[in-house]
Design a protein around this motif. Sequence first.
Motif, PDB file in Angstrom:
ATOM      1  N   THR A   1       0.845  -1.192   0.000  1.00 45.11           N
ATOM      2  CA  THR A   1       0.000   0.000   0.000  1.00 45.11           C
ATOM      3  C   THR A   1       0.883   1.244   0.000  1.00 45.11           C
ATOM      4  N   TYR A   2       0.332   2.352  -0.477  1.00 48.17           N
ATOM      5  CA  TYR A   2       1.093   3.592  -0.649  1.00 48.17           C
ATOM      6  C   TYR A   2       1.526   4.173   0.685  1.00 48.17           C
TER       7      TYR A   2
ATOM      8  N   LEU B   1      -3.644   7.857  -4.975  1.00 47.32           N
ATOM      9  CA  LEU B   1      -5.069   7.633  -5.217  1.00 47.32           C
ATOM     10  C   LEU B   1      -5.339   6.191  -5.633  1.00 47.32           C
ATOM     11  N   GLY B   2      -4.331   5.530  -6.240  1.00 52.21           N
ATOM     12  CA  GLY B   2      -4.475   4.121  -6.575  1.00 52.21           C
ATOM     13  C   GLY B   2      -4.394   3.230  -5.348  1.00 52.21           C
ATOM     14  N   LYS B   3      -3.743   3.732  -4.288  1.00 58.61           N
ATOM     15  CA  LYS B   3      -3.652   3.099  -2.975  1.00 58.61           C
ATOM     16  C   LYS B   3      -2.725   1.890  -2.924  1.00 58.61           C
ATOM     17  N   THR B   4      -2.648   1.062  -3.972  1.00 64.38           N
ATOM     18  CA  THR B   4      -1.795  -0.127  -3.941  1.00 64.38           C
ATOM     19  C   THR B   4      -0.840  -0.127  -5.130  1.00 64.38           C
ATOM     20  N   ARG B   5       0.254  -0.909  -5.000  1.00 64.43           N
ATOM     21  CA  ARG B   5       1.210  -1.013  -6.092  1.00 64.43           C
ATOM     22  C   ARG B   5       0.556  -1.618  -7.339  1.00 64.43           C
ATOM     23  N   ALA B   6      -0.322  -2.588  -7.152  1.00 66.13           N
ATOM     24  CA  ALA B   6      -0.979  -3.235  -8.290  1.00 66.13           C
ATOM     25  C   ALA B   6      -1.813  -2.234  -9.082  1.00 66.13           C
TER      26      ALA B   6
END
Length: 282
Positions: free
Chosen positions: A238-239, A273-278
């Motif tokens: 997570t970011y 804003l994407g919150k995760t690396r994926a």
Amino acid sequence: MLPAAPGHLNDRDDTRCVRRCALVAILIGSLLSACSSDAGQVSVNSSRATPSDIGPSSSEAAPGSAADSSPASSPATEPTPTPTPTPTTVVTDVTGTPYAQELANVDDNGDRSLDSILKIFSLAVAPLPGVEVPESSYQPRSATIALSDVEAHYGELTSAQQKVVDAVISPDGDQIIVPASFRRPALDQFADQVSGGIRAARETIATKLGKIDGDISYILVQAKFAGLARPLWSDSETYLGCAIQIDTVQNADDTTLLSTITHEVFHCYEAALGKTRANWRN
């Protein structure tokens, strides 16, 4: 050593890129309009004629002259100001460059091969051992996506290639080259401009997209690229924050520096804003 991120790599499509670039352009415009008289201000000097430039008017002629003896002298005419020139943007066609051609090298699903990823990194960031790319005078200003793509396949790189990527991720401060004209006080002033620019860009983007958590740090480098943003992830992917690199030579003027900072801070926002690396990867 960085593990390779799982999952299949998807390339950004042209429509998404256009939307991103348009938003970044709007944000840069907002920052420019908000600048005051500090280091980030951009001003255009206008050339205006003044009475002292053109000499006395006919109504101010010396006594005894022909104009003075005239029963009705013509009133003084105000000089017409010279219009302020409108700044123009020069658009360069880069579609024929090796970088642009390699950027378009994806399969029907928009997926990019590892060979293409390594070539893009070599063109945009730093030469990789064993990767051959054509000579090119064009240099993309941001290396964010090129580094992100290579990090996703870090485990597939050779040890020599990994060393190059490691050096980009964590540059040795002793190896950072500062232009000879940058005496220490000037470099400190440049650092202050970068710090202030990041805060201003973050505040401006927040008015459009909302606030994000995590710090946005920066370091000054001399690199092939002008700017780079590297999102930082927790063990659970997570970011956490973002680390920006700013080149000291290619961003020597205020307008270019502001543009680079805004572009890279926006990449940080994408990751946050994407919150995760994926989500960032896709």
